[in-house]
Design an enzyme around this catalytic site. Structure first.
Site, PDB file in Angstrom:
ATOM      1  N   GLY A 183       0.799  -1.211   0.000  1.00 30.09           N
ATOM      2  CA  GLY A 183       0.000   0.000   0.000  1.00 30.09           C
ATOM      3  C   GLY A 183       0.838   1.270   0.000  1.00 30.09           C
ATOM      4  O   GLY A 183       2.037   1.247  -0.226  1.00 30.09           O
ATOM      5  N   LEU A 232       0.491   3.652  -2.195  1.00 35.06           N
ATOM      6  CA  LEU A 232       0.910   3.476  -3.586  1.00 35.06           C
ATOM      7  C   LEU A 232       1.589   4.714  -4.157  1.00 35.06           C
ATOM      8  O   LEU A 232       1.210   5.839  -3.853  1.00 35.06           O
ATOM      9  CB  LEU A 232      -0.307   3.117  -4.437  1.00 35.06           C
ATOM     10  N   HIS A 233       2.592   4.460  -4.974  1.00 33.77           N
ATOM     11  CA  HIS A 233       3.252   5.539  -5.714  1.00 33.77           C
ATOM     12  C   HIS A 233       3.341   5.125  -7.171  1.00 33.77           C
ATOM     13  O   HIS A 233       2.871   4.037  -7.553  1.00 33.77           O
ATOM     14  CB  HIS A 233       4.632   5.846  -5.113  1.00 33.77           C
ATOM     15  N   GLY A 291       5.566   3.903  -8.909  1.00 35.83           N
ATOM     16  CA  GLY A 291       6.168   2.591  -9.151  1.00 35.83           C
ATOM     17  C   GLY A 291       5.108   1.498  -9.144  1.00 35.83           C
ATOM     18  O   GLY A 291       5.020   0.677 -10.065  1.00 35.83           O
ATOM     19  N   HIS A 292       4.259   1.504  -8.102  1.00 30.90           N
ATOM     20  CA  HIS A 292       3.169   0.522  -8.040  1.00 30.90           C
ATOM     21  C   HIS A 292       2.217   0.668  -9.228  1.00 30.90           C
ATOM     22  O   HIS A 292       1.765  -0.326  -9.804  1.00 30.90           O
ATOM     23  CB  HIS A 292       2.331   0.723  -6.769  1.00 30.90           C
ATOM     24  N   LYS A 342      13.073  -2.341  -8.171  1.00 28.14           N
ATOM     25  CA  LYS A 342      13.631  -1.625  -7.014  1.00 28.14           C
ATOM     26  C   LYS A 342      14.000  -2.632  -5.930  1.00 28.14           C
ATOM     27  O   LYS A 342      15.069  -2.564  -5.337  1.00 28.14           O
ATOM     28  CB  LYS A 342      12.607  -0.605  -6.479  1.00 28.14           C
ATOM     29  N   GLN A 402      14.373  -9.253  -3.859  1.00 28.48           N
ATOM     30  CA  GLN A 402      13.043  -9.849  -3.704  1.00 28.48           C
ATOM     31  C   GLN A 402      12.595 -10.501  -5.009  1.00 28.48           C
ATOM     32  O   GLN A 402      12.082 -11.627  -5.012  1.00 28.48           O
ATOM     33  CB  GLN A 402      12.041  -8.773  -3.280  1.00 28.48           C
ATOM     34  N   SER A 452       7.571   3.918  -0.853  1.00 32.83           N
ATOM     35  CA  SER A 452       6.623   4.413   0.153  1.00 32.83           C
ATOM     36  C   SER A 452       7.358   5.022   1.328  1.00 32.83           C
ATOM     37  O   SER A 452       6.840   5.900   2.016  1.00 32.83           O
ATOM     38  CB  SER A 452       5.728   3.270   0.639  1.00 32.83           C
TER      39      SER A 452
END
Lengths: 290, 290
Positions: B40, B42-43, B45-46, B158, B162, B195
């Protein structure tokens, strides 16, 4: 009038990619998939799972994979009995349409590194005797579930802790399937069916009856009012150790399916045994509603 | 002529069972599912991930779940920024049809105990700085994949480690989906969107540019012929520590995607940084073909 034979015969597949193609085709046809994962050397216990799968689902997949990840150092991975030709015939007779027999490198290619762990339930019983065993089981079963995408997967109650652990894993990870646990199948004299029974020399085969007889003794004592778990474990232990070929790994009485220690039996409990007969480790169990 | 508006508006769902019903219905309609899991706040990127998902699949699911399992003791789980109303509006504008916003108890009910671990790749970079972090990520993502059953899941470059870890997990466990990694989205001055940028005070926001500028410096040095990783790490380190508000967590140069140490850069490498600016830990990276 004899029924026409419509079966096309069992398919045997070694590669994951090919399995996924077939599974995807079966699913597009709207068929449900039943799955029976095994380590092979099939006996009546396995065949019961397969017949149950054939009864409940449209398309039955079985697998034979002796999973190195679930064997400990010094355990019987190398010696585990194998007879693929016979297994395939038996599986076909029990209603299996597709048999998956991957090699070790197909399941764990170089650089493989992912594991699935179920906490709490795996630090007791066979999990204590066989460190890493359940990590091996939950990891390979997760892989097999993703490859086969079953609607229902069938496991035997003989491996009671395994069934509890896999149900917990499926629930925790929100897997899209049901796990059905099928009662223990026994020889006529009571010995629980197991591929490892093959290891038993004739006099060991007789001695192995201490497991099922120990459980029967426990059932009778509980029927007569016994409730204290320590007392009952002592009675079972004393019975088993009178057999000179037997060496106890564990005698446990736990809540079921939570597998928690309990001072006095109350509600559902499992009486679980692991006993070496000679060099062969056998397990057996009984679930009682007290 | 204006196009008719056919969208029914975004659905917001908190319960796993309800998600599974909708997913199952969408699949029966033969639609492909794209999935963007997020924490959440959100920016851009999301939103880039969501737009990419809308471009590539028929039905886009996003999730917002601040996953306690991937935060360490003393990290910012409690303080992690949240703004659900705004997030839902933004996601809808980026083409999301279904937003999954489960509570912690829905994802990890009492007695929860299963974890997924990816070995080898997780003992370095952020995995070393944040023990248990990737176990939290791989566990929650496995659950979300089983709930959403995406054809393609989208992650940002980013979080490079992961993405590598999740691709390895999906391959190792034979999951039935693709993972698509989308390039880093940056502010106009070069700061990678995050975020956590919200935590930065104005003077820290300026100081945070040492990450992207440190990577640019490295790119230029490599362009000029630098190959020795120890030398290059020293150059980047010396550049960053000139900023008094910066405290380096790590400066690493590894093979990509294998994440192995390398003395001299050769082939594909990742230059990865984690730097505290004040109390805020920021990461950034660049993949180079040398």
């Amino acid at each position: 009038m004899s029924a026409a034979k419509t079966a096309e015969g069992i398919k045997v597949i070694e590669m994951i990619a090919e399995m996924k193609e077939i599974v995807s085709k079966v699913k597009r046809q709207g068929k449900t998939i039943g799955f029976v994962p095994t380590m092979g050397y099939l006996h009546e216990g396995h065949l019961t799972l397969m017949r149950k799968a054939a009864e409940k689902t449209d398309f039955v997949v079985a697998s034979i994979f002796v999973n190195p990840l679930q064997f400990g150092v010094g355990e019987d991975f190398e010696d585990y009995p194998r007879d693929l030709e016979r297994d395939i015939r038996l599986a076909e007779s029990a209603g299996v349409s597709l048999m998956f027999t991957p090699g070790v490198n197909e399941m764990y290619p170089g650089g493989y590194g992912t594991t699935v762990d179920v906490g709490n339930l795996t630090d007791k019983l066979c999990g204590r005797s066989r460190p890493g065993h359940f990590r091996g089981v939950t990891t390979v079963v997760t892989k097999l579930f993703n490859i086969v995408e079953p609607d229902i997967a069938f496991f035997g109650q003989k491996d009671a802790q395994q069934a509890v652990v896999l149900k917990k894993m499926a629930a925790d990870l929100n897997m899209n399937l049901e796990i059905e646990v099928v009662p223990i199948v026994r020889e006529t004299d009571g010995l629980a069916m197991s591929s490892r029974n093959k290891y038993l020399a004739p006099e060991e085969r007789k001695a192995a009856l201490v497991l099922s007889k120990g459980l029967e003794l426990a059932r009778n004592l509980v029927g007569a009012g016994a409730r204290n778990t320590a007392d009952l474990k002592r009675e079972i232990t004393n019975f088993i150790i009178r057999e000179p070929r037997a060496r106890i790994d564990y005698v446990e009485i736990l809540s079921f399916p939570g597998l928690k220690e309990t001072e006095n039996m109350d509600g559902r409990v499992i009486i679980a045994l692991a006993v070496f007969i000679g060099d062969t480790r056998l397990i057996d169990n009984m679930v009682l509603e007290v």
